[in-house]
Design a protein around this motif. Structure first.
Motif, PDB file in Angstrom:
ATOM      1  N   LYS A 347       0.843  -1.212   0.000  1.00  9.37           N
ATOM      2  CA  LYS A 347       0.000   0.000   0.000  1.00  9.37           C
ATOM      3  C   LYS A 347       0.871   1.252   0.000  1.00  9.37           C
ATOM      4  N   TYR A 348       1.884   1.240   0.862  1.00  9.08           N
ATOM      5  CA  TYR A 348       2.762   2.417   0.919  1.00  9.08           C
ATOM      6  C   TYR A 348       3.356   2.672  -0.450  1.00  9.08           C
ATOM      7  N   TYR A 349       3.849   1.608  -1.059  1.00  5.55           N
ATOM      8  CA  TYR A 349       4.496   1.714  -2.357  1.00  5.55           C
ATOM      9  C   TYR A 349       3.538   2.326  -3.381  1.00  5.55           C
ATOM     10  N   LYS A 350       2.312   1.828  -3.367  1.00  8.26           N
ATOM     11  CA  LYS A 350       1.330   2.281  -4.352  1.00  8.26           C
ATOM     12  C   LYS A 350       1.019   3.770  -4.194  1.00  8.26           C
ATOM     13  N   TRP A 351       0.789   4.200  -2.949  1.00  6.57           N
ATOM     14  CA  TRP A 351       0.390   5.603  -2.739  1.00  6.57           C
ATOM     15  C   TRP A 351       1.565   6.552  -2.856  1.00  6.57           C
ATOM     16  N   GLU A 352       2.756   6.056  -2.564  1.00  5.53           N
ATOM     17  CA  GLU A 352       3.944   6.877  -2.788  1.00  5.53           C
ATOM     18  C   GLU A 352       4.143   7.093  -4.280  1.00  5.53           C
ATOM     19  N   LEU A 353       3.991   6.044  -5.045  1.00  2.00           N
ATOM     20  CA  LEU A 353       4.111   6.142  -6.496  1.00  2.00           C
ATOM     21  C   LEU A 353       3.135   7.180  -7.054  1.00  2.00           C
ATOM     22  N   LYS A 354       1.918   7.210  -6.511  1.00  2.00           N
ATOM     23  CA  LYS A 354       0.866   8.108  -7.018  1.00  2.00           C
ATOM     24  C   LYS A 354       0.955   9.516  -6.448  1.00  2.00           C
ATOM     25  N   GLY A 355       1.924   9.746  -5.575  1.00  2.22           N
ATOM     26  CA  GLY A 355       2.137  11.108  -5.092  1.00  2.22           C
ATOM     27  C   GLY A 355       1.095  11.609  -4.113  1.00  2.22           C
ATOM     28  N   SER A 356       0.480  10.696  -3.350  1.00  8.62           N
ATOM     29  CA  SER A 356      -0.420  11.137  -2.294  1.00  8.62           C
ATOM     30  C   SER A 356       0.407  11.888  -1.236  1.00  8.62           C
ATOM     31  N   CYS A 357      -0.050  13.075  -0.835  1.00  5.19           N
ATOM     32  CA  CYS A 357       0.805  13.961  -0.007  1.00  5.19           C
ATOM     33  C   CYS A 357       1.011  13.443   1.404  1.00  5.19           C
ATOM     34  N   LEU A 358      -0.068  12.968   2.021  1.00  9.82           N
ATOM     35  CA  LEU A 358       0.033  12.484   3.392  1.00  9.82           C
ATOM     36  C   LEU A 358      -0.533  11.078   3.493  1.00  9.82           C
ATOM     37  N   ARG A 359       0.096  10.282   4.350  1.00  2.00           N
ATOM     38  CA  ARG A 359      -0.437   8.954   4.653  1.00  2.00           C
ATOM     39  C   ARG A 359      -0.757   8.943   6.139  1.00  2.00           C
ATOM     40  N   ILE A 360      -1.969   8.539   6.457  1.00  2.00           N
ATOM     41  CA  ILE A 360      -2.355   8.433   7.869  1.00  2.00           C
ATOM     42  C   ILE A 360      -2.638   6.970   8.154  1.00  2.00           C
ATOM     43  N   GLU A 361      -1.936   6.402   9.118  1.00  2.00           N
ATOM     44  CA  GLU A 361      -2.166   5.007   9.496  1.00  2.00           C
ATOM     45  C   GLU A 361      -2.773   4.980  10.893  1.00  2.00           C
TER      46      GLU A 361
END
Ligand code: P5A
Ligand code: ZN
Length: 491
Positions: A347-361
């Motif tokens: 999941k991290y890899y996917k959203w990092e690739l897509k340039g999502s600015c913030l990740r909240i876990e």
């Protein structure tokens, strides 16, 4: 390839794709366009590409900013036809010379040859100005400030690439203005440059502003001011231009107005344009080895919320995540929850690739402490934040991220400009991919062209509206001069 890349980095054909490091910029760019689903390059016409919905989401937001800036500075949006009759196109001699090799022609209606061939607009001066002749009557009609966002066609012979050099420019924002005096038009060029600077600040993209040398100005214009950014490989990309057209087109298309004394005068005009190179710049300036890093102003997904699930705590965690999602949505933010069964790393890899600015876990242990883990895409460090007031926290992090991206990119760009004394130094700087060289110039065309020849690079022009002057000698003729030029390899 890591397991995470295997899980998440599949393109639409299902084949696994890995992003090359950004230090191999050209490969990185081609690859990110594909695996982040910006554009599909498989369309079977050279120089024409297809927007994937995700890429189009970025485009939509970039152009919302562009439209916002235009609409709020007294411009009105309009829409002119794509086809231009040959008779109009062929009127302005310099303009024709500049574009004739690049025009696609429509020659037939069905099987019948057309009486008058039709050009697919390479830019719209020759479509718009015959109408301006009809619309402009008196000084009270001026200034007239219109713009349109359209596709234009140029049969580019240099190497075509998505977003950078297209044969169908899909997102050509062109403004065309009419003024009473040469000075009014000059002020308009300055306003345009200021507006483009605003747009690029909102995209966190730093830029150089320069006056193009005479031999490189817009065909049919008096002078051209350009914005360029420096790409990671040291080559510059022209990301916007504003042209003073003087009365050249007005004389050709007979655009006249009645002045306050009742006399007829030729109008002065400007035009300025931006294309999807603006998006190429955003992607190239900020991206990293993991993929896109998008400024919050244009990221299709600004925040991704990821529940960390274990059997007995699932419902509580899901509820907490959903609360966060709705709190952020209420603030007008673009947020997604990823409750898919991909492993966390994927999941991290996917959203990092897509340039999502913030990740909240959020996991059960975070919930016990009423907190969440927040990771900013550009920094990659974990922060623990309270679930109370998370909306405020997110807003302030997004704001900071936009500012930080600009600051960091600007610092990097400045470090890519090297003052030089001799053409040999210039050639060495440019040859090693270090970016832009700066050198004194007496202002004579012959000396400028000689510098270009000796350094095997192009002159961007003289820095525009810069206050700090540094006197030096023209490396060709030796004349003392306060003028300097930027010189670089250009896209
Ligand atoms: C200004 C708008 C013009 O055409 N007429 C109306 C003027 N100027 S220009 O410099 O030729 O183009 C404006 C900007 O468009 C970008 N651009 C391109 N982008 C992608 N692919 C191309 N083939 C291409 N050609 C030009 C540049 O950023 C340029 O500054
Ligand atoms: Zn000289």
């Amino acid at each position: 390839m890591t397991e995470n890349q295997k899980d998440a980095g599949k393109n639409d054909a299902g084949k696994e794709a890995v992003l090359p490091p950004k230090s191999e910029f050209s490969e990185w760019f081609n690859s990110i366009i594909d695996i982040a689903q910006i554009m599909d390059v498989r369309y079977p016409v050279k120089g024409l590409y297809v927007w994937y919905p995700f890429g189009f989401g970025i485009r939509k937001r970039v152009y919302n900013i562009i439209r916002d800036v235009m609409d709020n500075s007294g411009h009105e949006e309009t829409l002119f036809p794509l086809l231009i009759p040959e008779t109009e196109f062929m009127k302005e001699a310099d303009h024709i010379k500049g574009f004739e090799d690049e025009v696609f022609w429509v020659t037939h209606g069905g099987v019948t040859p057309l009486d008058i061939r039709l050009a697919l607009r390479p830019t719209s001066e020759t479509a718009i100005y015959p109408m301006y002749k009809l619309w402009v009557r008196s000084h009270a009609d001026l200034p007239l400030k219109l713009y349109q966002v359209v596709n234009t066609f140029r049969h580019e012979t240099k190497h075509t690439r998505p977003l950078i050099r297209l044969r169908e420019i899909t997102s050509f924002k062109e403004a065309h203005t009419v003024h009473a005096t040469w000075e009014d038009a000059e002020n308009q060029v300055d306003e345009a440059v200021g507006l483009y600077a605003d747009i690029y600040r909102r995209l966190s993209v730093p830029f150089l502003i320069s006056k193009r040398p005479d031999w490189d100005k817009f065909p049919g214009g008096d002078y051209t001011i350009a914005l360029d950014t420096i790409m990671p490989d040291g080559k510059t990309l022209q990301i916007g231009t504003a042209h003073h057209l003087g009365t050249n087109f007005a004389k050709t298309y007979d655009i006249m107005y009645e002045n306050a004394d009742g006399a007829q005068e030729y109008a002065n005009q400007t035009c300025y344009g931006i294309s999807e190179r603006s998006i190429a710049a955003v992607i190239s300036v900020h991206g990293d080895d993991k993929g896109l890093v998008l400024p919050p102003s244009v990221a299709p997904v600004q925040i991704v919320v990821i529940p960390v699930l274990f059997k007995d705590t699932t419902k509580a965690v899901m509820d907490a995540c959903e609360n966060v999602v709705s709190a952020l949505k209420e603030r007008g933010l673009r947020v997604e929850m990823d409750a898919s069964d991909l492993r966390p790393g994927a999941k991290y890899y996917k959203w990092e690739l897509k340039g999502s600015c913030l990740r909240i876990e959020i996991g059960p242990r975070d919930l016990e402490k009423n907190s969440a883990v927040l990771v900013r895409r550009d920094k990659g460090e974990k922060q623990f934040v309270s679930l109370n007031g998370i909306g405020e926290t997110v807003l302030s992090e997004l704001k900071k991220m936009g500012d930080d991206l600009y600051g960091k990119a600007e610092e990097k760009m400045k470090a890519m400009i090297t003052p030089c004394e001799t053409p040999e130094e210039v050639a060495a700087v440019i040859g090693s991919g270090k970016g832009v060289a700066e050198i004194s110039w007496c202002g004579r065309d012959a000396c400028g062209m000689k510098i270009e020849e000796e350094t095997n690079a192009g002159i961007l022009g003289t820095p525009y509206a810069e206050t700090a002057v540094r006197s030096g000698k023209c490396p060709v003729c030796g004349q003392e001069s306060e003028q300097k030029i930027y010189i670089a390899k250009m896209y």
